[in-house]
Design an enzyme around this catalytic site. Structure first.
Site, PDB file in Angstrom:
ATOM      1  N   GLU A  56     -12.721  -3.774  -5.401  1.00 23.98           N
ATOM      2  CA  GLU A  56     -13.898  -2.912  -5.250  1.00 23.98           C
ATOM      3  C   GLU A  56     -13.660  -1.944  -4.091  1.00 23.98           C
ATOM      4  O   GLU A  56     -12.764  -2.170  -3.269  1.00 23.98           O
ATOM      5  CB  GLU A  56     -15.137  -3.780  -4.964  1.00 23.98           C
ATOM      6  CG  GLU A  56     -15.390  -4.771  -6.075  1.00 23.98           C
ATOM      7  CD  GLU A  56     -16.716  -5.509  -5.931  1.00 23.98           C
ATOM      8  OE1 GLU A  56     -17.463  -5.213  -4.969  1.00 23.98           O
ATOM      9  OE2 GLU A  56     -16.998  -6.358  -6.791  1.00 23.98           O
TER      10      GLU A  56
ATOM     11  N   THR B 299      -0.998  -7.171  -0.805  1.00 24.54           N
ATOM     12  CA  THR B 299      -0.064  -6.375   0.008  1.00 24.54           C
ATOM     13  C   THR B 299       1.025  -7.273   0.615  1.00 24.54           C
ATOM     14  O   THR B 299       0.917  -8.511   0.594  1.00 24.54           O
ATOM     15  CB  THR B 299      -0.823  -5.693   1.165  1.00 24.54           C
ATOM     16  OG1 THR B 299      -1.403  -6.723   1.982  1.00 24.54           O
ATOM     17  CG2 THR B 299      -1.929  -4.774   0.649  1.00 24.54           C
TER      18      THR B 299
ATOM     19  N   GLU C 161      -1.648  -6.318  -6.285  1.00 19.74           N
ATOM     20  CA  GLU C 161      -1.660  -7.779  -6.451  1.00 19.74           C
ATOM     21  C   GLU C 161      -1.347  -8.499  -5.137  1.00 19.74           C
ATOM     22  O   GLU C 161      -0.668  -9.520  -5.106  1.00 19.74           O
ATOM     23  CB  GLU C 161      -0.723  -8.213  -7.581  1.00 19.74           C
ATOM     24  CG  GLU C 161      -1.150  -7.589  -8.919  1.00 19.74           C
ATOM     25  CD  GLU C 161      -0.639  -8.311 -10.140  1.00 19.74           C
ATOM     26  OE1 GLU C 161      -0.341  -9.517 -10.051  1.00 19.74           O
ATOM     27  OE2 GLU C 161      -0.554  -7.666 -11.190  1.00 19.74           O
TER      28      GLU C 161
ATOM     29  N   THR D 209      -6.350  -0.451 -13.344  1.00 17.77           N
ATOM     30  CA  THR D 209      -5.312   0.016 -14.260  1.00 17.77           C
ATOM     31  C   THR D 209      -5.859  -0.096 -15.687  1.00 17.77           C
ATOM     32  O   THR D 209      -6.437  -1.130 -16.040  1.00 17.77           O
ATOM     33  CB  THR D 209      -4.029  -0.834 -14.071  1.00 17.77           C
ATOM     34  OG1 THR D 209      -3.657  -0.774 -12.695  1.00 17.77           O
ATOM     35  CG2 THR D 209      -2.873  -0.305 -14.914  1.00 17.77           C
TER      36      THR D 209
ATOM     37  N   LEU E   6     -10.987  -6.599 -10.453  1.00 23.07           N
ATOM     38  CA  LEU E   6     -11.289  -7.417  -9.281  1.00 23.07           C
ATOM     39  C   LEU E   6     -11.623  -6.527  -8.071  1.00 23.07           C
ATOM     40  O   LEU E   6     -12.662  -6.690  -7.443  1.00 23.07           O
ATOM     41  CB  LEU E   6     -10.090  -8.319  -8.938  1.00 23.07           C
ATOM     42  CG  LEU E   6     -10.207  -9.113  -7.629  1.00 23.07           C
ATOM     43  CD1 LEU E   6     -11.314 -10.154  -7.718  1.00 23.07           C
ATOM     44  CD2 LEU E   6      -8.882  -9.818  -7.290  1.00 23.07           C
TER      45      LEU E   6
ATOM     46  N   GLY F 230     -10.714  -5.363  -1.075  1.00 19.96           N
ATOM     47  CA  GLY F 230      -9.395  -5.358  -1.707  1.00 19.96           C
ATOM     48  C   GLY F 230      -8.706  -6.679  -1.415  1.00 19.96           C
ATOM     49  O   GLY F 230      -8.811  -7.640  -2.181  1.00 19.96           O
TER      50      GLY F 230
ATOM     51  N   ARG G  55      29.849  13.173  -6.972  1.00 20.63           N
ATOM     52  CA  ARG G  55      29.617  14.170  -5.920  1.00 20.63           C
ATOM     53  C   ARG G  55      30.797  14.210  -4.938  1.00 20.63           C
ATOM     54  O   ARG G  55      31.155  13.176  -4.356  1.00 20.63           O
ATOM     55  CB  ARG G  55      28.335  13.816  -5.168  1.00 20.63           C
ATOM     56  CG  ARG G  55      28.024  14.696  -3.987  1.00 20.63           C
ATOM     57  CD  ARG G  55      27.575  16.064  -4.413  1.00 20.63           C
ATOM     58  NE  ARG G  55      27.113  16.871  -3.294  1.00 20.63           N
ATOM     59  CZ  ARG G  55      26.866  18.167  -3.386  1.00 20.63           C
ATOM     60  NH1 ARG G  55      27.046  18.802  -4.536  1.00 20.63           N
ATOM     61  NH2 ARG G  55      26.450  18.836  -2.333  1.00 20.63           N
TER      62      ARG G  55
ATOM     63  N   GLN H 239      18.677   8.980  -0.221  1.00 19.57           N
ATOM     64  CA  GLN H 239      19.609   9.369   0.848  1.00 19.57           C
ATOM     65  C   GLN H 239      20.996   9.669   0.279  1.00 19.57           C
ATOM     66  O   GLN H 239      21.643  10.651   0.657  1.00 19.57           O
ATOM     67  CB  GLN H 239      19.694   8.224   1.879  1.00 19.57           C
ATOM     68  CG  GLN H 239      20.398   8.575   3.162  1.00 19.57           C
ATOM     69  CD  GLN H 239      19.612   9.599   3.977  1.00 19.57           C
ATOM     70  OE1 GLN H 239      18.436   9.828   3.737  1.00 19.57           O
ATOM     71  NE2 GLN H 239      20.291  10.242   4.897  1.00 19.57           N
TER      72      GLN H 239
ATOM     73  N   GLU I  65       1.441  -7.789   3.655  1.00 20.50           N
ATOM     74  CA  GLU I  65       0.813  -8.592   4.717  1.00 20.50           C
ATOM     75  C   GLU I  65       0.117  -9.813   4.120  1.00 20.50           C
ATOM     76  O   GLU I  65       0.199 -10.923   4.665  1.00 20.50           O
ATOM     77  CB  GLU I  65      -0.203  -7.735   5.499  1.00 20.50           C
ATOM     78  CG  GLU I  65       0.416  -6.601   6.309  1.00 20.50           C
ATOM     79  CD  GLU I  65       0.978  -5.463   5.454  1.00 20.50           C
ATOM     80  OE1 GLU I  65       0.393  -5.157   4.401  1.00 20.50           O
ATOM     81  OE2 GLU I  65       2.010  -4.895   5.832  1.00 20.50           O
TER      82      GLU I  65
HETATM   83  C1  LIG Z   1      -1.813   1.806  -8.663  1.00 16.82           C
HETATM   84  C2  LIG Z   1      -2.727   0.649  -8.407  1.00 16.82           C
HETATM   85  C3  LIG Z   1      -3.121  -0.167  -9.455  1.00 16.82           C
HETATM   86  C4  LIG Z   1      -4.015  -1.224  -9.225  1.00 16.82           C
HETATM   87  N1  LIG Z   1      -4.468  -1.945 -10.299  1.00 16.82           N
HETATM   88  C5  LIG Z   1      -5.481  -2.848 -10.101  1.00 16.82           C
HETATM   89  C6  LIG Z   1      -6.111  -3.480 -11.225  1.00 16.82           C
HETATM   90  O1  LIG Z   1      -5.731  -3.253 -12.383  1.00 16.82           O
HETATM   91  N2  LIG Z   1      -7.125  -4.343 -10.975  1.00 16.82           N
HETATM   92  C7  LIG Z   1      -7.571  -4.626  -9.706  1.00 16.82           C
HETATM   93  O2  LIG Z   1      -8.497  -5.403  -9.556  1.00 16.82           O
HETATM   94  N3  LIG Z   1      -6.982  -4.036  -8.627  1.00 16.82           N
HETATM   95  C8  LIG Z   1      -5.963  -3.146  -8.793  1.00 16.82           C
HETATM   96  N4  LIG Z   1      -5.380  -2.522  -7.710  1.00 16.82           N
HETATM   97  C9  LIG Z   1      -5.878  -2.815  -6.358  1.00 16.82           C
HETATM   98  C10 LIG Z   1      -4.873  -3.523  -5.448  1.00 16.82           C
HETATM   99  O3  LIG Z   1      -4.689  -4.843  -5.850  1.00 16.82           O
HETATM  100  C11 LIG Z   1      -5.391  -3.371  -4.015  1.00 16.82           C
HETATM  101  O4  LIG Z   1      -5.188  -2.015  -3.657  1.00 16.82           O
HETATM  102  C12 LIG Z   1      -4.702  -4.294  -3.021  1.00 16.82           C
HETATM  103  O5  LIG Z   1      -5.051  -5.630  -3.267  1.00 16.82           O
HETATM  104  C13 LIG Z   1      -5.052  -3.943  -1.563  1.00 16.82           C
HETATM  105  O6  LIG Z   1      -6.422  -3.800  -1.388  1.00 16.82           O
HETATM  106  P1  LIG Z   1      -6.980  -2.479  -0.623  1.00 16.82           P
HETATM  107  O7  LIG Z   1      -6.337  -1.311  -1.285  1.00 16.82           O
HETATM  108  O8  LIG Z   1      -8.447  -2.539  -0.632  1.00 16.82           O
HETATM  109  O9  LIG Z   1      -6.405  -2.582   0.834  1.00 16.82           O
HETATM  110  P2  LIG Z   1      -7.093  -3.384   2.069  1.00 16.82           P
HETATM  111  O10 LIG Z   1      -7.375  -4.767   1.703  1.00 16.82           O
HETATM  112  O11 LIG Z   1      -8.189  -2.547   2.628  1.00 16.82           O
HETATM  113  O12 LIG Z   1      -5.883  -3.361   3.097  1.00 16.82           O
HETATM  114  C14 LIG Z   1      -5.587  -2.250   3.953  1.00 16.82           C
HETATM  115  C15 LIG Z   1      -4.466  -2.675   4.896  1.00 16.82           C
HETATM  116  O13 LIG Z   1      -4.916  -3.757   5.716  1.00 16.82           O
HETATM  117  C16 LIG Z   1      -4.032  -4.846   5.574  1.00 16.82           C
HETATM  118  N5  LIG Z   1      -4.801  -6.105   5.693  1.00 16.82           N
HETATM  119  C17 LIG Z   1      -5.914  -6.477   5.031  1.00 16.82           C
HETATM  120  N6  LIG Z   1      -6.302  -7.701   5.400  1.00 16.82           N
HETATM  121  C18 LIG Z   1      -5.403  -8.125   6.314  1.00 16.82           C
HETATM  122  C19 LIG Z   1      -5.242  -9.328   7.083  1.00 16.82           C
HETATM  123  N7  LIG Z   1      -6.089 -10.354   6.973  1.00 16.82           N
HETATM  124  N8  LIG Z   1      -4.197  -9.404   7.934  1.00 16.82           N
HETATM  125  C20 LIG Z   1      -3.311  -8.370   8.053  1.00 16.82           C
HETATM  126  N9  LIG Z   1      -3.404  -7.225   7.363  1.00 16.82           N
HETATM  127  C21 LIG Z   1      -4.434  -7.107   6.509  1.00 16.82           C
HETATM  128  C22 LIG Z   1      -3.408  -4.696   4.215  1.00 16.82           C
HETATM  129  O14 LIG Z   1      -2.190  -5.407   4.092  1.00 16.82           O
HETATM  130  C23 LIG Z   1      -3.231  -3.192   4.155  1.00 16.82           C
HETATM  131  O15 LIG Z   1      -2.077  -2.821   4.850  1.00 16.82           O
HETATM  132  C24 LIG Z   1      -4.462  -1.492  -7.908  1.00 16.82           C
HETATM  133  C25 LIG Z   1      -4.014  -0.684  -6.842  1.00 16.82           C
HETATM  134  C26 LIG Z   1      -3.191   0.381  -7.079  1.00 16.82           C
HETATM  135  C27 LIG Z   1      -2.769   1.249  -5.914  1.00 16.82           C
END
Ligand SMILES: Cc1cc2nc3c(=O)[nH]c(=O)nc-3n(C[C@H](O)[C@H](O)[C@H](O)COP(=O)(O)OP(=O)(O)OC[C@H]3O[C@@H](n4cnc5c(N)ncnc54)[C@H](O)[C@@H]3O)c2cc1C
Length: 381
Positions: free
Chosen positions: A127, A365, A363, A158, A125, A131, A268, A336, A367
């Site tokens: 890109e 954040t 899946e 993943t 999902l 995210g 400890r 800690q 937020e």
């Molecule tokens: C180890 C790992 C495994 C993963 N596996 C998969 C997978 O198998 N398949 C897949 O599709 N994805 C996968 N992901 C992706 C994951 O789901 C995304 O990283 C996640 O959804 C966040 O998207 P982003 O990293 O683009 O962050 P962003 O969306 O860019 O967010 C950046 C920051 O902005 C905040 N933010 C964004 N929008 C808002 C808003 N409207 N209001 C307030 N704050 C906001 C976020 O909370 C975050 O703190 C994986 C990620 C990791 C790290």
């Protein structure tokens, strides 16, 4: 109201715990240090029924309930976050999507290889540019006769490089944003599917995370999952369960931290006595235990509701948010309690801390979970 696990559930959790102690714990540090994806473990996980947990035996699955599933996830995470994430994403995302929304023909064709782990599953999902905002997806599927041509790229996937079966969300009606997404099943080896960069991570280093790139990838229409432009609706259902799984993962990692810190505190000695005698240490352990227990209850309630066939948009987000925070705090406090030793790689708690952080991001954040919870509040007001 019944808070007891059944005898079968206890036996299931015990068998997974014994398996983890024998097959995972002795290697977990080495796998993490060397970023080794333990492909050799996969057939053993399948033999235990863990690679098709909620899939019907008709397709080679174990036919477990969702409540059973979250128990297994907690137990796996207690011992190793990376293996847990591999199992969770294979089961709940890729296989879960095909099982939940695929046609009978698609289930018969793809699920047996996934449940036997002859093939691993990946779910694509996210890109580089989208995210949290899935509607910003740029990966495009365009119909050409009875085939779709897909172009674009996904990241953070993943099992991105080790999967044999991929579920890919692509935009079929760009103007409709997330309501214009459609899911497709794609096989490794098809021309136009390429694995991109392997991503080096802070934690969960023994799980495989890569970019996946599509260049003029041809997908037959028969591999479209469900109706056109229904990919996001399906995704919401997938994540509703997936998030409870990630919450259970956080509980498992936090429980690992609590158990390690409790043992350490008794052993400890400082100032002539066990540090477990100091109230500051006792209070940290008490808080860890209380927060994790609350998280476990939220997880089990959401899982139970799902088993009753109910939707859980709010319950899933609450479970994930609370558990991810409780798990992260427990791991942080365990470091800690172990003091300087906690900060070294000699003890596993630093690994648990690095691993559990993902639960506050993947899946959705923290937020995003808050946004979803408040949206439900306003909808009901
Ligand atoms: C180890 C790992 C495994 C993963 N596996 C998969 C997978 O198998 N398949 C897949 O599709 N994805 C996968 N992901 C992706 C994951 O789901 C995304 O990283 C996640 O959804 C966040 O998207 P982003 O990293 O683009 O962050 P962003 O969306 O860019 O967010 C950046 C920051 O902005 C905040 N933010 C964004 N929008 C808002 C808003 N409207 N209001 C307030 N704050 C906001 C976020 O909370 C975050 O703190 C994986 C990620 C990791 C790290």
């Amino acid at each position: 109201m019944d808070f007891e696990l059944s005898d079968e559930q206890r036996a299931l959790a015990n068998s997974v715990r014994d398996f983890c102690r024998a097959e995972i714990v002795p290697h977990a540090k080495r796998w993490d240090d060397s970023e080794h994806f333990p492909i050799e473990l996969i057939p053993k996980l399948a033999e235990l029924g863990l690679m098709g947990m909620q899939i019907s035996p008709e397709y080679g699955g174990a036919g477990m309930s969702f409540s059973d599933y979250v128990l297994v996830i907690e137990e796996l995470a207690r011992h190793d976050g990376s293996v847990c994430l591999t199992v969770a994403s294979h089961n709940s995302l890729c296989s879960g999507h095909i099982n939940g929304f695929g046609s009978e023909e698609q289930k018969r064709r793809y699920l047996p290889d996934l449940t036997s782990a002859k093939k691993l599953g990946a779910w694509c999902l996210t890109e580089p540019g989208s995210g949290s905002d899935a509607g910003g997806a740029r990966t495009r599927a365009i119909k050409k006769g009875d085939r779709w041509i897909i172009n674009g790229s996904k990241t953070f996937i993943t099992q991105g490089s080790v999967a044999g079966t991929y579920v890919v969300l692509a935009s079929t009606t760009p103007d409709a944003k997330q309501k214009g997404l459609t899911a497709f099943i794609v096989e490794k080896g098809w021309k136009g599917l390429r694995v991109g960069r392997h991503l080096e991570k802070m934690g969960l280093r023994a799980s495989d995370t890569t970019e996946v790139i599509f260049e003029e990838l041809e997908v037959p229409d028969e591999n479209r999952i469900g109706e056109l432009d229904h990919g996001f609706t399906q995704t919401l259902r997938i994540l509703e369960k997936g998030r409870v799984g990630i919450a259970s993962m956080a509980v498992g990692l936090g429980r690992g931290a609590l158990e390690e810190a409790t043992i350490y505190a008794k052993q400890r000695a400082q100032f002539g006595q066990a540090i477990a005698n100091f109230q500051a240490i006792q209070f940290m352990l008490a808080n860890m235990s209380m927060e994790l227990e609350g998280a476990r209850l939220l997880v089990r309630r959401a899982a139970w509701l799902q088993d009753q066939g109910r939707r859980t948009p709010q319950e899933s987000s609450m479970a994930k948010l609370w558990a991810a925070q409780a798990g992260r705090r427990a791991c942080m406090d365990a470091v800690q309690i172990l003091g300087g030793y906690g900060y070294t790689r000699e003890f596993p708690v630093e690994r648990y801390l690095r691993d559990v952080k993902l639960c506050e991001i993947g899946e959705g954040t923290n937020e995003v979970q808050r946004m979803l919870i408040s949206r439900q509040l306003f909808a009901g007001a």
